[in-house]
Design a protein around this motif. Structure first.
Motif, PDB file in Angstrom:
ATOM      1  N   VAL A   1       0.822  -1.204   0.000  1.00 42.45           N
ATOM      2  CA  VAL A   1       0.000   0.000   0.000  1.00 42.45           C
ATOM      3  C   VAL A   1       0.864   1.266   0.000  1.00 42.45           C
ATOM      4  N   HIS A   2       1.900   1.272   0.833  1.00 42.85           N
ATOM      5  CA  HIS A   2       2.656   2.491   1.069  1.00 42.85           C
ATOM      6  C   HIS A   2       4.004   2.530   0.355  1.00 42.85           C
ATOM      7  N   GLY A   3       4.381   1.450  -0.316  1.00 42.56           N
ATOM      8  CA  GLY A   3       5.661   1.434  -1.011  1.00 42.56           C
ATOM      9  C   GLY A   3       6.776   0.955  -0.105  1.00 42.56           C
ATOM     10  N   PRO A   4       7.973   0.803  -0.660  1.00 43.13           N
ATOM     11  CA  PRO A   4       9.106   0.277   0.106  1.00 43.13           C
ATOM     12  C   PRO A   4       9.586   1.267   1.164  1.00 43.13           C
ATOM     13  N   SER A   5      10.303   0.733   2.140  1.00 48.16           N
ATOM     14  CA  SER A   5      10.850   1.561   3.206  1.00 48.16           C
ATOM     15  C   SER A   5      12.107   2.278   2.729  1.00 48.16           C
ATOM     16  N   ILE A   6      12.577   3.223   3.552  1.00 49.96           N
ATOM     17  CA  ILE A   6      13.813   3.937   3.246  1.00 49.96           C
ATOM     18  C   ILE A   6      14.973   2.959   3.111  1.00 49.96           C
ATOM     19  N   LEU A   7      15.057   2.011   4.037  1.00 55.53           N
ATOM     20  CA  LEU A   7      16.169   1.062   4.014  1.00 55.53           C
ATOM     21  C   LEU A   7      16.098   0.171   2.777  1.00 55.53           C
ATOM     22  N   ALA A   8      14.895  -0.319   2.446  1.00 57.98           N
ATOM     23  CA  ALA A   8      14.748  -1.173   1.264  1.00 57.98           C
ATOM     24  C   ALA A   8      15.128  -0.414  -0.004  1.00 57.98           C
ATOM     25  N   LEU A   9      14.726   0.843  -0.099  1.00 56.10           N
ATOM     26  CA  LEU A   9      15.093   1.647  -1.264  1.00 56.10           C
ATOM     27  C   LEU A   9      16.603   1.843  -1.339  1.00 56.10           C
ATOM     28  N   ALA A  10      17.230   2.125  -0.188  1.00 59.72           N
ATOM     29  CA  ALA A  10      18.671   2.344  -0.179  1.00 59.72           C
ATOM     30  C   ALA A  10      19.420   1.085  -0.598  1.00 59.72           C
ATOM     31  N   GLN A  11      18.957  -0.062  -0.132  1.00 53.16           N
ATOM     32  CA  GLN A  11      19.598  -1.321  -0.526  1.00 53.16           C
ATOM     33  C   GLN A  11      19.423  -1.586  -2.019  1.00 53.16           C
ATOM     34  N   ASN A  12      18.230  -1.273  -2.528  1.00 53.48           N
ATOM     35  CA  ASN A  12      17.960  -1.442  -3.956  1.00 53.48           C
ATOM     36  C   ASN A  12      18.845  -0.517  -4.792  1.00 53.48           C
ATOM     37  N   ILE A  13      19.013   0.716  -4.317  1.00 49.70           N
ATOM     38  CA  ILE A  13      19.869   1.671  -5.029  1.00 49.70           C
ATOM     39  C   ILE A  13      21.309   1.179  -5.064  1.00 49.70           C
ATOM     40  N   LEU A  14      21.785   0.632  -3.961  1.00 54.42           N
ATOM     41  CA  LEU A  14      23.149   0.101  -3.925  1.00 54.42           C
ATOM     42  C   LEU A  14      23.322  -1.028  -4.934  1.00 54.42           C
ATOM     43  N   GLU A  15      22.377  -1.965  -4.964  1.00 61.00           N
ATOM     44  CA  GLU A  15      22.467  -3.099  -5.892  1.00 61.00           C
ATOM     45  C   GLU A  15      22.415  -2.621  -7.345  1.00 61.00           C
ATOM     46  N   LEU A  16      21.533  -1.691  -7.633  1.00 61.10           N
ATOM     47  CA  LEU A  16      21.417  -1.186  -9.006  1.00 61.10           C
ATOM     48  C   LEU A  16      22.654  -0.399  -9.422  1.00 61.10           C
ATOM     49  N   THR A  17      23.223   0.352  -8.497  1.00 62.91           N
ATOM     50  CA  THR A  17      24.455   1.084  -8.797  1.00 62.91           C
ATOM     51  C   THR A  17      25.599   0.132  -9.083  1.00 62.91           C
ATOM     52  N   GLN A  18      25.659  -0.972  -8.341  1.00 60.72           N
ATOM     53  CA  GLN A  18      26.674  -1.984  -8.605  1.00 60.72           C
ATOM     54  C   GLN A  18      26.471  -2.611  -9.981  1.00 60.72           C
ATOM     55  N   ASP A  19      25.213  -2.879 -10.336  1.00 58.59           N
ATOM     56  CA  ASP A  19      24.921  -3.431 -11.668  1.00 58.59           C
ATOM     57  C   ASP A  19      25.334  -2.456 -12.765  1.00 58.59           C
ATOM     58  N   MET A  20      25.075  -1.159 -12.541  1.00 57.49           N
ATOM     59  CA  MET A  20      25.440  -0.162 -13.541  1.00 57.49           C
ATOM     60  C   MET A  20      26.958  -0.064 -13.677  1.00 57.49           C
ATOM     61  N   THR A  21      27.674  -0.138 -12.550  1.00 54.74           N
ATOM     62  CA  THR A  21      29.135  -0.101 -12.583  1.00 54.74           C
ATOM     63  C   THR A  21      29.686  -1.304 -13.348  1.00 54.74           C
ATOM     64  N   LYS A  22      29.089  -2.467 -13.131  1.00 53.96           N
ATOM     65  CA  LYS A  22      29.508  -3.670 -13.863  1.00 53.96           C
ATOM     66  C   LYS A  22      29.259  -3.504 -15.358  1.00 53.96           C
ATOM     67  N   TYR A  23      28.153  -2.829 -15.701  1.00 50.00           N
ATOM     68  CA  TYR A  23      27.856  -2.588 -17.112  1.00 50.00           C
ATOM     69  C   TYR A  23      28.944  -1.720 -17.743  1.00 50.00           C
ATOM     70  N   PHE A  24      29.335  -0.656 -17.049  1.00 46.80           N
ATOM     71  CA  PHE A  24      30.393   0.210 -17.571  1.00 46.80           C
ATOM     72  C   PHE A  24      31.698  -0.580 -17.741  1.00 46.80           C
ATOM     73  N   GLN A  25      32.033  -1.395 -16.769  1.00 46.48           N
ATOM     74  CA  GLN A  25      33.281  -2.161 -16.829  1.00 46.48           C
ATOM     75  C   GLN A  25      33.240  -3.188 -17.954  1.00 46.48           C
ATOM     76  N   ALA A  26      32.119  -3.882 -18.100  1.00 46.84           N
ATOM     77  CA  ALA A  26      31.999  -4.921 -19.124  1.00 46.84           C
ATOM     78  C   ALA A  26      32.080  -4.348 -20.534  1.00 46.84           C
ATOM     79  N   ASN A  27      31.690  -3.084 -20.679  1.00 46.48           N
ATOM     80  CA  ASN A  27      31.684  -2.456 -22.003  1.00 46.48           C
ATOM     81  C   ASN A  27      32.838  -1.467 -22.185  1.00 46.48           C
ATOM     82  N   ASN A  28      33.817  -1.552 -21.290  1.00 47.69           N
ATOM     83  CA  ASN A  28      35.008  -0.682 -21.362  1.00 47.69           C
ATOM     84  C   ASN A  28      34.632   0.799 -21.454  1.00 47.69           C
ATOM     85  N   LEU A  29      33.673   1.202 -20.618  1.00 51.08           N
ATOM     86  CA  LEU A  29      33.213   2.578 -20.596  1.00 51.08           C
ATOM     87  C   LEU A  29      33.604   3.242 -19.280  1.00 51.08           C
ATOM     88  N   LEU A  30      33.888   4.527 -19.350  1.00 50.12           N
ATOM     89  CA  LEU A  30      34.161   5.295 -18.136  1.00 50.12           C
ATOM     90  C   LEU A  30      32.840   5.716 -17.513  1.00 50.12           C
TER      91      LEU A  30
END
Length: 427
Positions: free
Chosen positions: A9-38
């Motif tokens: 009903v109310h959406g994810p908590s602050i902590l759940a969002l922060a954890q999700n942001i960390l995981e997604l940022t790690q995925d994005m960093t891996k994408y940059f590394q895998a494609n030889n991008l800065l």
């Protein structure tokens, strides 16, 4: 209520969002590394992120979580206070454009605040207040007191005239018209069209006549449209990859095609097709004709024609109308759709009418910030043209009103710019 129900009903908590942001940022960093991008930084030589489907997917998910986290930690009152004052920040940006701050600051050097004010023809006090407000958005930098240099954002604005035009016309003409929306809608609460909309309320004439009367702003608007096309190249993928162009042979009629830039790109991809570019603007047609390469000159022709008039071309493989219907009110769109009937009747029964425009999604079916973008364009159309973006059901109703034989064969709506494949049923 269980924790799971509360989350639903109310959406994810602050902590759940922060954890999700960390995981997604790690995925994005891996994408940059895998494609030889800065990875992007705020350095002057930092490049824009890549425009690929994979990156857009990561970006969309991460941005949704980032926005939700910010809303939660701000709370509704603080967020609203900031949001409602955005107009003042945009006012500072327009002043920086009008007084040419972006061009006056050296590309890879600096300028004193006093020298900038003198060159701009503005007093030092207000020059400093404007530029320091923009610094809070990472426009410009002041690494030493009263010495101004570029940030990566302001440098891009200096170097890219088309991008600068996009921002400038949006603030100079469009935002001012938006501010008069309440006046217009209160005066005309039940009717809107090309000559009755907030743009007319603000500027006295419709958008097309406005630019006809002001050549300087018309040139800026043309540059802005070129800049938007360059920024929005990803909008073409449903048109190019959704519809099976290789399955048809013959001539594609590009109605309201301007200088034919879309037809040119399709012609390069599909050598079995020829193209007729139609537009009512003779200058746009001449520009497109003059820019043809030898490779395309034999496969592309240009014809002055208004899509409000009956379609003169017969034996077509497909009729295409792209990003035109959103400029017109419903009654006008019915006329446009009706005008295609003679061309479709004079062509093979399998010949489709392809409508390439935003298809407004049902609320909540897209990530919030992506839905916001298409609804933002809908508000642009409301203000500028008294027109709108439409849902599939709204398109279908207008097609049926134009001719009851129209049937939507396929809908491609999993992209920012949708595509309707329409048939004219033969009895």
């Amino acid at each position: 209520m269980t924790n799971r129900e509360t989350t639903a009903v109310h959406g994810p908590s602050i902590l759940a969002l922060a954890q999700n942001i960390l995981e997604l940022t790690q995925d994005m960093t891996k994408y940059f590394q895998a494609n030889n991008l800065l990875a992007p930084t705020f350095a002057l030589d930092s490049q824009d992120p890549p425009d690929t489907a994979e990156y857009r997917g990561l970006h969309a998910t991460l941005k949704t979580s980032l926005e939700d986290l910010q809303r939660l930690i701000d709370g509704p009152r603080k967020w609203l206070r900031t949001f409602c004052c955005t107009g003042y920040d945009l006012g500072a940006l327009q002043l920086a454009l009008d007084f040419e701050f972006f061009q006056l600051v050296p590309a890879h050097g600096n300028i004193t605040l006093e020298d900038l004010a003198e060159k701009a023809g503005l007093d030092v006090d207000r020059t400093g207040r404007i530029i320091r407000q923009l610094m809070t958005y990472r426009f410009f930098e002041e690494l030493r007191p009263r010495v101004i240099s570029h940030s990566s954002t302001s440098l891009v604005m200096q170097q890219d005239e088309e991008l600068r035009s996009v921002v400038h016309y949006s603030l100079d003409e469009m935002l001012k018209a938006t501010a008069d929306s309440n006046i217009c809608l209160k005066a005309h609460p039940y009717e809107a069209h090309q000559n009755q909309n907030p743009f007319v309320t603000r500027h006295g004439v419709g958008i097309f006549e406005f630019y006809k009367n002001d050549p300087d702003k018309a040139r800026r608007f043309a540059k802005a449209m070129a800049g938007l096309r360059r920024m929005d190249r990803h909008l073409d993928y449903l048109l190019k990859d959704g519809f099976d162009w290789s399955a048809i042979k013959g001539t594609v009629v590009d109605c309201g095609g301007g200088n034919g830039h879309i037809s040119k790109s399709l012609a390069q991809l599909y050598p079995n097709l020829n193209f007729v570019v139609q537009d009512s603007n003779a200058d746009m047609l001449a520009e497109g004709r003059d820019s043809l390469t030898d490779e395309l000159r034999g496969r592309m022709t240009y014809l002055q024609h208004s899509f409000f008039e009956p379609q003169p071309t017969k034996d077509a493989a497909a009729f295409l109308i792209r990003q035109c219907t959103h400029n017109w009110a419903d009654n006008d769109v019915v006329t446009i759709f009706r005008s295609f009937v003679p061309g479709l009747e004079g062509s093979n029964p399998s010949t489709p009418l392809l409508i390439n425009d935003i298809i407004i999604p049902e609320p909540g079916t897209w990530p919030r910030h992506q839905e916001r973008l298409v609804r933002q364009v809908d508000m642009v159309m409301l203000v500028n043209c008294g027109a709108k973006q439409r849902t599939k059901a709204e398109f279908e109703a207008l097609l049926k009103k134009a001719d009851s034989r129209y049937e939507i064969r396929n809908v491609y709506d999993n992209g920012p710019l949708g595509l309707l494949e329409v048939d004219l049923r033969r009895s």
